[in-house]
Motif scaffolding. Structure first.
Motif, PDB file in Angstrom:
ATOM      1  N   MET A 128       0.856  -1.172   0.000  1.00 36.02           N
ATOM      2  CA  MET A 128       0.000   0.000   0.000  1.00 36.02           C
ATOM      3  C   MET A 128       0.897   1.228   0.000  1.00 36.02           C
ATOM      4  O   MET A 128       1.245   1.733   1.065  1.00 36.02           O
ATOM      5  CB  MET A 128      -0.906  -0.053   1.226  1.00 36.02           C
ATOM      6  CG  MET A 128      -1.763  -1.316   1.238  1.00 36.02           C
ATOM      7  SD  MET A 128      -3.034  -1.281   2.540  1.00 36.02           S
ATOM      8  CE  MET A 128      -4.291  -0.315   1.728  1.00 36.02           C
ATOM      9  N   ILE A 129       1.222   1.692  -1.190  1.00 35.80           N
ATOM     10  CA  ILE A 129       2.245   2.727  -1.316  1.00 35.80           C
ATOM     11  C   ILE A 129       1.659   4.025  -1.885  1.00 35.80           C
ATOM     12  O   ILE A 129       0.617   4.009  -2.542  1.00 35.80           O
ATOM     13  CB  ILE A 129       3.410   2.266  -2.220  1.00 35.80           C
ATOM     14  CG1 ILE A 129       2.893   1.834  -3.606  1.00 35.80           C
ATOM     15  CG2 ILE A 129       4.189   1.129  -1.591  1.00 35.80           C
ATOM     16  CD1 ILE A 129       2.756   2.917  -4.605  1.00 35.80           C
ATOM     17  N   ALA A 130       2.361   5.111  -1.581  1.00 36.46           N
ATOM     18  CA  ALA A 130       2.076   6.388  -2.225  1.00 36.46           C
ATOM     19  C   ALA A 130       3.200   6.662  -3.217  1.00 36.46           C
ATOM     20  O   ALA A 130       4.345   6.245  -3.005  1.00 36.46           O
ATOM     21  CB  ALA A 130       2.016   7.506  -1.187  1.00 36.46           C
ATOM     22  N   LEU A 156       0.519  13.262  -6.500  1.00 36.74           N
ATOM     23  CA  LEU A 156       0.780  12.241  -5.488  1.00 36.74           C
ATOM     24  C   LEU A 156      -0.519  11.466  -5.255  1.00 36.74           C
ATOM     25  O   LEU A 156      -1.563  12.058  -4.954  1.00 36.74           O
ATOM     26  CB  LEU A 156       1.241  12.898  -4.173  1.00 36.74           C
ATOM     27  CG  LEU A 156       1.594  11.912  -3.055  1.00 36.74           C
ATOM     28  CD1 LEU A 156       2.809  11.069  -3.410  1.00 36.74           C
ATOM     29  CD2 LEU A 156       1.839  12.653  -1.742  1.00 36.74           C
ATOM     30  N   HIS A 157      -0.464  10.167  -5.418  1.00 37.08           N
ATOM     31  CA  HIS A 157      -1.632   9.320  -5.183  1.00 37.08           C
ATOM     32  C   HIS A 157      -1.123   8.007  -4.571  1.00 37.08           C
ATOM     33  O   HIS A 157      -0.063   7.997  -3.960  1.00 37.08           O
ATOM     34  CB  HIS A 157      -2.396   9.106  -6.501  1.00 37.08           C
ATOM     35  CG  HIS A 157      -1.615   8.383  -7.543  1.00 37.08           C
ATOM     36  ND1 HIS A 157      -0.567   8.958  -8.238  1.00 37.08           N
ATOM     37  CD2 HIS A 157      -1.697   7.113  -8.008  1.00 37.08           C
ATOM     38  CE1 HIS A 157      -0.066   8.084  -9.100  1.00 37.08           C
ATOM     39  NE2 HIS A 157      -0.728   6.959  -8.962  1.00 37.08           N
ATOM     40  N   GLY A 158      -1.867   6.928  -4.689  1.00 38.80           N
ATOM     41  CA  GLY A 158      -1.415   5.694  -4.062  1.00 38.80           C
ATOM     42  C   GLY A 158      -1.998   4.472  -4.723  1.00 38.80           C
ATOM     43  O   GLY A 158      -2.798   4.572  -5.665  1.00 38.80           O
ATOM     44  N   ALA A 159      -1.577   3.319  -4.245  1.00 38.30           N
ATOM     45  CA  ALA A 159      -2.076   2.068  -4.810  1.00 38.30           C
ATOM     46  C   ALA A 159      -1.882   0.931  -3.827  1.00 38.30           C
ATOM     47  O   ALA A 159      -0.921   0.913  -3.059  1.00 38.30           O
ATOM     48  CB  ALA A 159      -1.349   1.739  -6.117  1.00 38.30           C
ATOM     49  N   THR A 160      -2.821  -0.008  -3.860  1.00 35.77           N
ATOM     50  CA  THR A 160      -2.634  -1.324  -3.259  1.00 35.77           C
ATOM     51  C   THR A 160      -2.117  -2.237  -4.352  1.00 35.77           C
ATOM     52  O   THR A 160      -2.715  -2.286  -5.432  1.00 35.77           O
ATOM     53  CB  THR A 160      -3.987  -1.917  -2.794  1.00 35.77           C
ATOM     54  OG1 THR A 160      -4.669  -0.971  -1.975  1.00 35.77           O
ATOM     55  CG2 THR A 160      -3.783  -3.215  -2.045  1.00 35.77           C
ATOM     56  N   ASN A 197       6.213  -1.594   1.686  1.00 33.90           N
ATOM     57  CA  ASN A 197       4.838  -1.378   2.124  1.00 33.90           C
ATOM     58  C   ASN A 197       4.692  -0.169   3.055  1.00 33.90           C
ATOM     59  O   ASN A 197       5.592   0.149   3.808  1.00 33.90           O
ATOM     60  CB  ASN A 197       4.345  -2.632   2.855  1.00 33.90           C
ATOM     61  CG  ASN A 197       2.825  -2.734   2.853  1.00 33.90           C
ATOM     62  OD1 ASN A 197       2.130  -1.980   2.175  1.00 33.90           O
ATOM     63  ND2 ASN A 197       2.305  -3.690   3.610  1.00 33.90           N
ATOM     64  N   TYR A 198       3.565   0.505   2.963  1.00 33.29           N
ATOM     65  CA  TYR A 198       3.243   1.663   3.797  1.00 33.29           C
ATOM     66  C   TYR A 198       4.288   2.767   3.648  1.00 33.29           C
ATOM     67  O   TYR A 198       4.721   3.373   4.632  1.00 33.29           O
ATOM     68  CB  TYR A 198       3.117   1.257   5.281  1.00 33.29           C
ATOM     69  CG  TYR A 198       1.948   0.375   5.563  1.00 33.29           C
ATOM     70  CD1 TYR A 198       0.646   0.797   5.286  1.00 33.29           C
ATOM     71  CD2 TYR A 198       2.124  -0.898   6.102  1.00 33.29           C
ATOM     72  CE1 TYR A 198      -0.439  -0.030   5.544  1.00 33.29           C
ATOM     73  CE2 TYR A 198       1.040  -1.723   6.358  1.00 33.29           C
ATOM     74  CZ  TYR A 198      -0.239  -1.279   6.076  1.00 33.29           C
ATOM     75  OH  TYR A 198      -1.307  -2.095   6.327  1.00 33.29           O
ATOM     76  N   ARG A 199       4.716   3.020   2.423  1.00 30.97           N
ATOM     77  CA  ARG A 199       5.719   4.050   2.175  1.00 30.97           C
ATOM     78  C   ARG A 199       5.293   4.981   1.043  1.00 30.97           C
ATOM     79  O   ARG A 199       4.472   4.625   0.211  1.00 30.97           O
ATOM     80  CB  ARG A 199       7.064   3.402   1.775  1.00 30.97           C
ATOM     81  CG  ARG A 199       7.758   2.764   2.948  1.00 30.97           C
ATOM     82  CD  ARG A 199       8.966   1.963   2.532  1.00 30.97           C
ATOM     83  NE  ARG A 199       9.220   0.949   3.539  1.00 30.97           N
ATOM     84  CZ  ARG A 199       9.940   1.153   4.639  1.00 30.97           C
ATOM     85  NH1 ARG A 199      10.524   2.312   4.832  1.00 30.97           N
ATOM     86  NH2 ARG A 199      10.098   0.195   5.536  1.00 30.97           N
ATOM     87  N   ASN A 200       5.929   6.160   1.040  1.00 31.34           N
ATOM     88  CA  ASN A 200       5.846   7.086  -0.079  1.00 31.34           C
ATOM     89  C   ASN A 200       7.084   6.843  -0.932  1.00 31.34           C
ATOM     90  O   ASN A 200       8.190   7.257  -0.565  1.00 31.34           O
ATOM     91  CB  ASN A 200       5.804   8.529   0.440  1.00 31.34           C
ATOM     92  CG  ASN A 200       5.775   9.540  -0.699  1.00 31.34           C
ATOM     93  OD1 ASN A 200       5.810   9.168  -1.875  1.00 31.34           O
ATOM     94  ND2 ASN A 200       5.701  10.818  -0.351  1.00 31.34           N
ATOM     95  N   ASN A 209      10.330   6.562 -12.242  1.00 30.50           N
ATOM     96  CA  ASN A 209       8.888   6.340 -12.242  1.00 30.50           C
ATOM     97  C   ASN A 209       8.628   4.946 -11.690  1.00 30.50           C
ATOM     98  O   ASN A 209       8.931   3.953 -12.351  1.00 30.50           O
ATOM     99  CB  ASN A 209       8.325   6.447 -13.661  1.00 30.50           C
ATOM    100  CG  ASN A 209       8.020   7.870 -14.068  1.00 30.50           C
ATOM    101  OD1 ASN A 209       7.645   8.694 -13.228  1.00 30.50           O
ATOM    102  ND2 ASN A 209       8.188   8.170 -15.348  1.00 30.50           N
TER     103      ASN A 209
END
Lengths: 122, 122, 122, 122, 122, 122
Positions: free
Chosen positions: F1-3, F17-21, F57-60, F71
Motif C-alpha cells: 500500500m504505497i504512495a 501524489l496518489h497511491g495504490a494497493t 509497504n506503507y511508504r511514499n 517512475n
C-alpha cells in the motif's frame, strides 16, 4: 454482451440463438520498458480497446455483415479483437512508446468456468 | 447464456437484441442447522437450481411465452429463479431438512461490474 | 486445510475421509465508527482470527476431541470460528474500540461454488 | 488510487504516508422493481458514482480540505461516497425511477483481504 | 476435496493428515482453430476432466494405491491430471478436432494464495 | 500500500501524489520437480516475498533513495521484486531445492482491471 448462434452439431444447445457476457482483458508484452518505465499507455490502450468493443457490444452477431457465415466462438472473437488492437498499435493510436511492443494477448471470459485467449506478435 | 432485448429508452443500446452470461448463486438462510448440521442438502440444491437454469439457458428470452411483454432484466430473472427454487423447497424437492429454511436469495452476476440479488422468505 | 468425514446418507461420497481448503473471512458490524474512524483494529482482528484458525489448520477434524461425534460441516465450522472470535472480543483481545461492535459474521469458502456464513450479535 | 496517512497508534506503519487502490461497488435496494423492471438505471448510477470518485481519485487525501483532521479510513470513505450518492438520488440525478429506492450500500475493497461497507436508508 | 499427508521436514505442519479443495482448470492450446472455429469441444473436455477428477475427489490420497509412497503435492497432482487428459485426447475422447491440439496446461488452485500449473505438449 | 507520483505527461492525473494497493503474486517455474515433489518451499518463498514487500509497504516511494528520479510504475516494481527474489534464490534463502528453479515471474495487481508481470530466468 452479445447474442449469437452457432452452426455445427458439436455446439449442442448453443446452436440456438443465445447470448454471452464477455469480460475482455488485453495484455501487452515487450522485452524492455519504454522511457517512461511503462509497457504501454494504459489510458490509450483502454480507450482503443473500448472503441473496438463498442463495435461489438449489445449486438446480435448473427446479423453483423463482418461475421456472415462465421461461428463467432469465444476464441474467434479473441482473435478479432487482438487483430484490431494490433492494427491500432501499428497506426500509432497507442502512442509512440507502443511501437516497442513485441506481442499482444486478448482474453475473453464468458463465465467463471470458460474463457479463451488469442496471442500474437506485433 | 441467454439472448434478449429490452423495451424502454432507459435501456439505451440494450434495446437491441443482445445477450448475457449469468453466473447464478443461490443462498439459503435458517436460524438453526438441521440434524445433520447443515443448512440445506447442497447436492439437491445444486440439482434443483440446475433444473431451473436448464429451462432458461441457451435461449432467446424474447421468444419464451413465459416472458411475453416482459423486460427480462437481471433483477427480474433473479426473482423468477428464486420463486421457482422456493416452489421446489415447498414441494419437498430439497429434502425434509429444507422445510426448516427461513429464506432464500438468488444472485445473478452478468459481469464483474453488474449483478442483482432477489431475497425472499420461505 | 483440514481433513474430515461426515456421517449421514445426505453426504453421499463425502462420508469418506476427504478434505477441504477453507478461505475464511470475518466481518464486523457496528452502528457508528470508533474514535479512530474504524470498525475494528484490523491488525488485532487478523491476529485473533489467525490464532483461531491455527487450532484448526492442517488437522484431521475426525480426531479432534472438541468435535467428537459432530459433523464438522462448513456451516458448523463458521459458527465455531464466529463464537471464538466473539469470545476474543468480549475478552478485550481486539482492543477497547471493539467493545462497540454490534455483530460478527464469519464466511468459509470451500470452493468457488460453495460457502457458508454464520452471523451473530455481540 | 489515493495517498493518505493515519493518526493514532492503532494504525502502526500506516501512520506513514502510503496509498491504496479502492475498488468501489454501490448496491441499491428497493422492495419492488420500477415500471421498467429494474432497481435503478445502471447507466446513470455508474455515471454518478464515477463523478463522485473523480473528486477523490489520484489525490493525497491529507491535503484535501474536506478531510482536514480526519482519518480517511476505508470505512469512513465508504460513508462519504454513500452519502454523496444518496444526495444524487434525492436530487433526481439517477432518474425518477430511483425515487423508489429504499437503501444504498457502498463497499470499498482495498485488497483481496480487506474491505469495508457502509449501508444507509434513502 | 481430498485428504492427504506429506513426508519431509520441508512440509512442516502439513506432514499431519489434512486436506484441500482444488479448483481445477484445464487449458488447451493450438496454433489454429479447427473447422468449427474452436480450440476444443468444451462439452467433451469438461466431461473428460470431470471423469478424471471423479477418481480423485472425496478421497484420502494416502490410501490410494496409485500414490503409494508419493507426496501428492499440488504440482504433482497437476501433472497426474494433465497426463490423464492427454491420454484422453490421444484416445479420441475429446473428438477428432482435438487431434490438432498442441499443448495442455492444468492448474490446481488450493486457495486464493496458492496454486500450481503443469504444462506439457500433446 | 504505497504512495507515489509519476513524471511525464503520459500519466495524466497520476502525475499527482496518489497511491495504490498492489496484490503481489510470485510464480516459480522449473522443468522437473525436486525430490519432495514440489517446485519450491512455499513457506520459505512466502517468507522471502514478505520480507521484500516489507521494505516497500506503507511508504511514499517518492522519498525512497532507491527510487530517486525513477517512475515507480507497476511494471517497474514487478521487476524490482522479481530481481530481489532472484537474489534470495541465489543466496540459498529459498532452500537447496530452489537451486533447480528455471524462472520466476512477479505479478502486481493494482486493481481488478490493471496489473503487470515481469518474467525472468534464474
Amino acid at each position: 454482451m452479445i447474442a449469437h448462434s452457432f452452426t455445427g452439431e458439436v455446439f449442442g444447445p448453443a446452436q440456438r440463438l443465445h447470448g454471452a457476457t464477455y469480460v475482455v482483458d488485453a495484455t501487452f508484452r515487450r522485452p524492455t520498458l519504454d522511457e517512461n518505465n511503462i509497457v504501454v499507455d494504459i489510458g490509450l490502450a483502454t480507450q482503443q480497446l473500448g472503441g473496438v468493443l463498442k463495435t461489438l457490444n449489445y449486438r446480435n452477431l448473427d446479423e453483423e455483415p463482418d461475421f456472415a457465415g462465421v461461428n463467432t466462438s469465444t476464441e474467434y472473437l479473441a482473435r478479432v479483437i487482438a487483430d484490431r488492437l494490433a492494427d491500432a498499435v501499428h497506426a500509432g493510436a497507442l502512442g509512440d512508446g507502443a511501437r516497442g511492443l513485441a506481442g499482444i494477448a486478448v482474453t475473453l471470459r464468458e463465465s467463471h468456468v470458460a474463457w479463451a485467449t488469442y496471442e500474437r506478435g506485433l
